[in-house]
Scaffold this motif. Structure first.
Motif, short mmCIF file in Angstrom:
data_model
loop_
_atom_site.label_atom_id
_atom_site.label_comp_id
_atom_site.label_asym_id
_atom_site.label_seq_id
_atom_site.Cartn_x
_atom_site.Cartn_y
_atom_site.Cartn_z
N VAL A 285 76.22 -33.54 -5.90
CA VAL A 285 75.14 -32.83 -5.22
C VAL A 285 75.59 -31.44 -4.79
CG1 VAL A 285 73.91 -34.84 -4.38
CG2 VAL A 285 75.80 -33.93 -3.05
N LEU A 286 76.89 -31.18 -4.85
CA LEU A 286 77.39 -29.91 -4.34
C LEU A 286 76.68 -28.68 -4.92
CD1 LEU A 286 81.24 -30.33 -3.85
CD2 LEU A 286 79.41 -30.30 -2.17
N PRO A 287 76.49 -28.63 -6.25
CA PRO A 287 75.80 -27.45 -6.78
C PRO A 287 74.43 -27.24 -6.15
CG PRO A 287 76.81 -28.67 -8.55
CD PRO A 287 76.95 -29.50 -7.32
N PHE A 288 73.73 -28.34 -5.87
CA PHE A 288 72.40 -28.19 -5.29
C PHE A 288 72.49 -27.71 -3.85
CE2 PHE A 288 72.02 -31.26 -8.71
CZ PHE A 288 71.04 -30.64 -9.46
N VAL A 289 73.49 -28.24 -3.13
CA VAL A 289 73.74 -27.73 -1.78
C VAL A 289 74.01 -26.23 -1.86
CG1 VAL A 289 75.26 -27.85 0.20
CG2 VAL A 289 74.64 -29.94 -1.02
N GLY A 290 74.82 -25.83 -2.86
CA GLY A 290 75.14 -24.42 -3.02
C GLY A 290 73.90 -23.58 -3.23
N VAL A 291 73.04 -24.03 -4.17
CA VAL A 291 71.82 -23.29 -4.45
C VAL A 291 70.96 -23.20 -3.19
CG1 VAL A 291 69.65 -23.33 -5.72
CG2 VAL A 291 71.79 -23.83 -6.89
N ALA A 292 70.87 -24.33 -2.45
CA ALA A 292 70.06 -24.34 -1.24
C ALA A 292 70.61 -23.35 -0.21
CB ALA A 292 70.03 -25.75 -0.66
N LEU A 293 71.93 -23.33 -0.04
CA LEU A 293 72.54 -22.40 0.91
C LEU A 293 72.24 -20.95 0.55
CD1 LEU A 293 76.08 -23.90 1.60
CD2 LEU A 293 74.26 -23.47 3.25
N ILE A 294 72.48 -20.63 -0.74
CA ILE A 294 72.26 -19.25 -1.17
C ILE A 294 70.80 -18.86 -1.00
CG2 ILE A 294 72.39 -17.68 -3.13
CD1 ILE A 294 74.66 -19.50 -4.18
N ALA A 295 69.92 -19.78 -1.41
CA ALA A 295 68.50 -19.47 -1.34
C ALA A 295 68.07 -19.27 0.10
CB ALA A 295 67.69 -20.60 -1.99
N SER A 296 68.57 -20.11 1.03
CA SER A 296 68.12 -19.97 2.42
C SER A 296 68.67 -18.67 3.03
CB SER A 296 68.52 -21.19 3.24
OG SER A 296 69.90 -21.41 3.11
#
Lengths: 297, 324
Positions: free
Chosen positions: A29-40
């Protein structure tokens, strides 16, 4: 009986292995966490400036050093001279990310050009470019920037130019290796047999193979560049006050760290979240081993 | 204009430099090769790996600098041609590569691949591309796909279409079928034969497969260590080879009939180091009939007769190496 067992195992083992390998990369799930962090974080720096009361520079000494959530007009509090922390954090984030993007863009263009020329032409061009890149690698960038800044004065533009011209070697190295591995392939030779020049051949047949790798490198590098840039801002070598950047905000906040840690902690947290987000995202590329130049055969 | 579309005269391609600062190792990859290719004919060029076939081809297209000699295409020497001349040359002579997997850019569609020569020449025409693909037997709906979706045979068809895009009169075929399955080989060879009679193409057909050369060539030249050791009309050369190397090659070809007698003069050993070739006749180290004279002098290829061999003792070869 024994042969049957052997066969069954031989058939079964690779399938299990494959399923495991898949779950290891896809299940993460890490990549999705990453995308979510960057997007937020992107949303944060883009939306906050649209809110009423956004002003990163307005001072109000009567409302200095407010704690977060103490005043609805300043949700994240104010700094030592009463500037709105939320506004400064968003404005600083926008500047920081823009500068990081600019630096990476310069690195990318410079590195790809140098690497493709070195790898495709070889010979003295290769030796020269390799030499330049090694000299560049050996150079302490911060000292270089201090030296130049002491002559022409520190500025954001100077930092972009210096960092833009000193972090291209990674791109050059990968681009060079790819160009070298491709330059004797038949599909690269064919257009040359038709009288196509080096420019055509590189643009049509080598660059498209390099671009995906370069984009992966660039995504990973944005985080690194942001860290370095924040460090330089912190040292006062980058964007000059009163314009806020995350590194600069930490520098300002550090002065009151003991009595009021928030102005330094919040930008620090912001840098941390973006860089971690980018690292998580780049894990996706490395985990899958996606060297996008698919084996042609 | 001469009757030859391509005429290679005494071509030499040496790698490495002799001189005070150089390593002193000079590899004579091609050393004094002469070839003539007639309009509408097929010249088979045979030789084992490392004999200089590929270097010869590369020099035909200016990818390797020529040390000595000349290459005339339609009577014009191209050894020192500029880029614009090379563009014009592309409309006369084209190449089909050996490996259909590395010959096509995996990131381009087949349509783009075949269109590229036209684009370089500055006269792109989507209809012409479609016609070319149709002519080599690649259906129109496949045109927007990438080479990875094609089989080896289909890729080779695309490679042929690309080579034909500028309507050349000469095709250099570098082992065009050696990477393909036997059944596909036949299809490609038939396609090449059809195209030849239709478009009056001249083929320089490079191969190490004697059966294929025997099938498609009109004339055959045999290459060994950078030199042509025997050349002649196909039937003469295959039925009555005059050079011991040619005999050995023919003897080492597999025999279709089980239990059939194999000759004893199949080739043994490796070819010598091209940087340090034997004195005299370069084949003498592996030659079953080598004499003292072969080490002292280098036999030359007779230029006068249609079928000639670079050997001092062609009659001895014929007698002692006759098939059992």
């Amino acid at each position: 009986m024994i042969p049957t067992v052997t066969i069954a195992m031989a058939v079964e083992t690779p399938r299990v292995g494959r399923r495991r390998a898949r779950s290891r990369t896809r299940g993460s799930v890490l990549p999705f966490v990453g995308v979510a962090l960057i997007a937020s974080m992107l949303l944060f720096v883009l939306i906050v400036p649209l809110l009423p009361g956004f002003d990163p520079l307005a001072q109000d000494l009567s409302r200095a050093r407010l704690l977060p959530f103490a005043d609805p007009a300043h949700p994240l509090g104010t700094d030592a001279i009463g500037r709105d922390s939320l506004s400064r954090l968003a404005e600083g984030g926008r500047t920081t990310m823009l500068i990081a993007l600019a630096i990476v863009a310069i690195n990318l263009v410079l590195g790809v050009t140098m690497g493709l020329c070195a790898g495709f032409f070889g010979g003295w061009m290769d030796s020269f470019i390799t030499l330049v890149s090694e000299v560049n690698l050996a150079m302490p960038v911060v000292l270089l920037l201090i030296a130049i800044a002491s002559i022409v004065g520190p500025s954001a533009l100077l930092m972009v130019i210096v960092l833009g011209c000193t972090f291209w070697m990674g791109y050059a190295r990968v681009a060079r290796a790819t160009a070298m591995s491709l330059r004797d392939r038949d599909f690269v030779l064919a257009p040359q047999m038709l009288g196509a020049g080096a420019g055509w051949t590189i643009r049509k047949h080598i660059l498209p193979h390099v671009v995906p790798q370069m984009l992966i490198l660039a995504v990973t590098d944005i985080g690194v560049v942001m860290l370095i840039q924040a460090g330089l801002d912190y040292l006062g070598l980058g964007v000059q006050p009163p314009s806020p950047t995350w590194g600069g905000l930490i520098l300002e906040g550090q002065k009151t760290l003991r009595i009021d840690p928030w102005p330094a902690v919040l930008p620090g947290l912001a840098i941390f979240l973006v860089v971690v987000g980018i690292q998580f995202l780049s894990q996706k590329f490395t985990a899958e081993g996606t060297l996008p130049l698919r084996k042609v055969r | 204009m001469s009757e030859f579309v391509v005429e290679v005269k005494d071509l030499a391609v040496h790698f490495g430099r002799a001189g005070r600062f150089a390593s002193g190792r000079v590899v004579k990859a091609v050393d004094g090769v002469s070839l003539e290719l007639k309009r509408g004919q097929t010249l088979g060029l045979v030789g084992e790996s490392g004999c200089g076939k590929s270097t010869l081809i590369r020099s035909l297209f200016g990818l390797t600098p020529v040390t000595r000699g000349s290459i005339e295409v339609f009577g014009k020497d191209i050894t020192a041609s500029s880029r614009s001349e090379r563009k014009r040359l592309g409309t006369q002579m084209q190449m089909v590569f050996q490996d259909p997997y590395s010959a096509l850019d995996p990131r381009m569609t087949v349509h783009e691949i075949v269109a590229e020569p036209l684009r370089i020449a500055g006269r792109y025409d989507a209809k012409a591309v479609a016609e070319l693909l149709d002519r080599v037997g690649v259906s129109a709906e496949m045109a927007q796909r990438k080479p990875s979706e094609f089989s080896g045979g289909q890729r080779q068809r695309v490679g042929i279409a690309r080579a034909l895009a500028l309507k050349p009169e000469v095709l250099v075929l570098d082992e065009p079928v050696s990477a393909l399955d036997v059944s596909i080989q036949a299809q490609i060879l038939n396609l090449l034969a059809e195209l030849q009679s239709e478009l009056q193409l001249a083929y320089l057909f490079v191969s190490h497969d004697l059966a294929v050369v025997r099938h498609i060539a009109d004339e055959v030249a045999v290459m060994y260590l950078g030199r042509i050791v025997e050349r002649g009309p196909k039937n003469d050369l295959f039925t009555a080879p005059r050079h011991p190397y040619t005999r050995s090659l023919l003897a080492s070809a597999p025999v279709a009939r089980p239990g059939a007698a194999r000759t004893k003069h199949a080739l043994a050993g490796e070819p010598p180091d091209a940087a340090n070739p034997p004195s005299g006749c370069t084949f003498r180290t592996r030659c079953p009939i080598a004499r003292d004279r072969c080490a002292a002098e280098r036999p030359a290829l007779g230029a006068d007769t249609a079928h000639s061999a670079a050997c001092f003792f062609p009659d001895v070869a014929a007698r002692e190496m006759a098939t059992v």
